[in-house]
Design a protein around this motif. Structure first.
Motif, short mmCIF file in Angstrom:
data_model
loop_
_atom_site.label_atom_id
_atom_site.label_comp_id
_atom_site.label_asym_id
_atom_site.label_seq_id
_atom_site.Cartn_x
_atom_site.Cartn_y
_atom_site.Cartn_z
N HIS A 97 73.34 53.05 27.45
CA HIS A 97 72.43 53.66 27.95
C HIS A 97 72.64 55.31 28.28
O HIS A 97 73.80 55.67 28.36
CB HIS A 97 72.09 53.17 29.67
CG HIS A 97 72.11 51.63 29.51
ND1 HIS A 97 73.10 50.77 29.70
CD2 HIS A 97 71.05 50.83 29.87
CE1 HIS A 97 72.60 49.69 29.70
NE2 HIS A 97 71.45 49.41 29.74
N GLY A 121 69.88 42.47 26.93
CA GLY A 121 69.75 43.40 28.12
C GLY A 121 70.77 43.06 29.29
O GLY A 121 71.50 41.93 29.09
N SER A 122 70.64 43.78 30.32
CA SER A 122 71.68 43.29 31.57
C SER A 122 71.70 41.84 32.07
O SER A 122 70.42 41.29 31.88
CB SER A 122 71.25 44.01 32.73
OG SER A 122 71.53 45.43 32.59
N HIS A 142 71.88 46.08 41.33
CA HIS A 142 72.39 45.61 40.05
C HIS A 142 72.89 44.01 40.06
O HIS A 142 72.45 43.39 39.19
CB HIS A 142 73.34 46.48 39.37
CG HIS A 142 73.76 46.22 38.16
ND1 HIS A 142 72.60 46.18 36.99
CD2 HIS A 142 74.91 45.90 37.28
CE1 HIS A 142 73.34 45.98 35.96
NE2 HIS A 142 74.66 45.66 36.03
N TYR A 181 72.17 57.14 30.93
CA TYR A 181 72.94 57.38 32.08
C TYR A 181 74.34 57.12 32.01
O TYR A 181 74.98 57.65 32.86
CB TYR A 181 72.15 56.50 33.27
CG TYR A 181 72.42 55.03 33.13
CD1 TYR A 181 73.60 54.76 33.39
CD2 TYR A 181 71.35 54.15 32.99
CE1 TYR A 181 73.69 53.03 33.37
CE2 TYR A 181 71.50 52.86 32.91
CZ TYR A 181 72.76 52.52 33.07
OH TYR A 181 72.91 50.87 33.01
N SER A 201 66.23 51.70 29.57
CA SER A 201 66.87 51.43 28.11
C SER A 201 65.61 51.32 27.18
O SER A 201 64.55 51.49 27.44
CB SER A 201 67.85 50.44 28.09
OG SER A 201 66.97 49.25 28.25
N ARG A 249 74.63 46.98 25.51
CA ARG A 249 73.72 48.21 24.82
C ARG A 249 74.56 49.42 25.27
O ARG A 249 75.38 49.39 26.57
CB ARG A 249 72.41 48.24 24.67
CG ARG A 249 71.79 48.19 26.34
CD ARG A 249 70.60 48.78 26.43
NE ARG A 249 69.45 48.23 25.59
CZ ARG A 249 68.65 47.26 25.85
NH1 ARG A 249 68.77 46.48 27.17
NH2 ARG A 249 67.87 46.91 25.04
N HIS A 287 77.47 44.01 30.61
CA HIS A 287 77.20 44.50 29.03
C HIS A 287 78.65 44.38 28.32
O HIS A 287 79.50 45.45 28.55
CB HIS A 287 76.69 45.86 28.80
CG HIS A 287 75.12 46.00 29.31
ND1 HIS A 287 74.21 45.80 28.43
CD2 HIS A 287 74.60 46.01 30.53
CE1 HIS A 287 73.16 46.11 28.95
NE2 HIS A 287 73.45 46.19 30.52
N ALA A 317 66.43 43.87 30.99
CA ALA A 317 66.11 43.72 32.44
C ALA A 317 64.96 44.78 33.12
O ALA A 317 65.40 45.76 32.84
CB ALA A 317 67.28 43.49 33.30
O1 LIG Z 1 70.09 47.28 29.57
P1 LIG Z 1 69.08 46.89 30.57
O2 LIG Z 1 67.71 47.77 30.47
O3 LIG Z 1 68.81 45.55 30.55
O4 LIG Z 1 69.55 47.20 32.17
C1 LIG Z 1 68.84 47.18 33.13
C2 LIG Z 1 68.38 48.75 33.42
C3 LIG Z 1 69.72 49.24 34.04
O5 LIG Z 1 71.02 49.52 33.15
C4 LIG Z 1 70.37 48.00 34.74
C5 LIG Z 1 69.76 48.01 36.27
O6 LIG Z 1 70.16 46.87 36.74
O7 LIG Z 1 69.51 46.79 34.24
#
Ligand SMILES: O=P(O)(O)O[C@@H]1C[C@H](O)[C@@H](CO)O1
Length: 297
Positions: free
Chosen positions: A88, A34-35, A259, A90, A222, A86, A66, A118
């Motif tokens: 997304h 994840g992020s 973010h 969006y 995600s 990954r 990412h 995240a």
């Molecule tokens: O890829 P993840 O789900 O960890 O990312 C989270 C959701 C958004 O893409 C981003 C928002 O800060 O983090």
């Protein structure tokens, strides 16, 4: 909407064969970072890595935090493939495209998917820096008809109407809770329900309150499409959310999520997440007797 888009079994197969002809690793487990959690891949030994841009059929990562790299290697003797980055919805990818790697992994013989993300906390007992073991999810885009399984079903991967009532493997969840005691991080870890929203904007206060009332503990953008596709093709799933922020639920609260803050908590906790994931993977039961590519599904 991308309901007309189709990816053929051959397309997945070609990518699986492309990868298998370039690495000697035959992964049993796949991990999605994840992020801010991409450093998970750094703990793999004997690495072979590929940029997404060179892998046939792979989408590109466009989000900060990412890296866009597929890393093969070993974690305590277990062969793994790790997505450092990954896709997304969006970003503009279709849901079928965001989940492309999952079916490729299935064809390579992967049996278990470990997803990390995240997420923002809606639950009073989950604080930034805590880890939530995902016990269930709410697929908000899915409830509105946006589902990676939308369109003709590929029976070679799985059934038209797959059950989702036990998609987060119970055995792996209890193993993880055991591991947290041994790592002395039990105080940081709880089980909970994750909800996926479409993003990319964070939630309004009214949306946050609605999700809270629906029983959501953590919200992100995600994971759920990946889990739906993995469950459809018979993979077992283990999921973790790193809580990076509290979701604002009060009009009196002046906090504001962004973010960079999400990535910062990811960096601070990535080592703990890495330890937990490594221990769970090293102790999970694996069936070594599997076919790869041509007869894997
Ligand atoms: O890829 P993840 O789900 O960890 O990312 C989270 C959701 C958004 O893409 C981003 C928002 O800060 O983090």
């Amino acid at each position: 909407m991308h309901s007309k888009e189709q990816i053929s079994h051959d397309d997945y197969q070609k990518t699986a064969e492309w990868l298998m002809s370039r690495t000697k690793h035959r992964p049993q487990v796949s991990i999605i970072c994840g992020s801010g959690l991409g450093r998970l891949a750094d703990s793999l030994s004997c690495r072979d890595q590929f940029s997404y841009s060179e892998i046939p059929g792979f989408p590109q990562s466009t989000v900060q935090g990412h890296a866009g790299c597929l890393v093969f290697g070993e974690l305590k003797g277990r062969s793994c493939v790790c997505m450092q980055g990954r896709f997304h919805m969006y970003e503009g990818h279709s849901l079928l495209k965001t989940t492309f790697p999952i079916r490729v992994f299935k064809l390579m013989g992967v049996q278990t998917l470990v997803v990390t993300n995240a997420a923002g906390s809606l639950a009073d007992h989950l604080h930034p820096g805590d880890i939530m073991i995902i016990k269930d999810h709410i697929n908000i885009p899915g409830l509105a008809g946006l589902n990676p399984l939308h369109g003709p079903n590929d029976d070679k991967f799985g059934p038209r109407f797959p059950a989702m009532s036990s998609c987060y493997d119970r055995g792996l969840r209890s193993l993880a809770l055991e591991v947290t005691k041994q790592l002395d991080i039990a105080g940081l870890v709880q089980e909970g329900v994750y909800a996926m929203v479409g993003g990319p904007n964070f939630e309004t206060i009214a949306e946050a309150r609605m999700l809270h009332r629906l029983g959501v503990d953590a919200v992100g953008m995600s994971t759920v499409p990946e889990v739906v596709v993995a469950t459809h093709c018979g993979m077992q799933v283990f999921g973790l959310s790193l809580i990076t922020n509290k979701v604002v639920k009060s009009y009196e609260d002046s906090d504001c999520v962004n973010h960079d803050g999400v990535l910062e908590v990811g960096r601070l906790r990535s080592e703990t997440v890495q330890q937990l994931v490594t221990e769970v993977i090293s102790r999970m039961e694996i069936n070594n007797n599997i076919d790869r590519t041509s007869s894997a599904v």
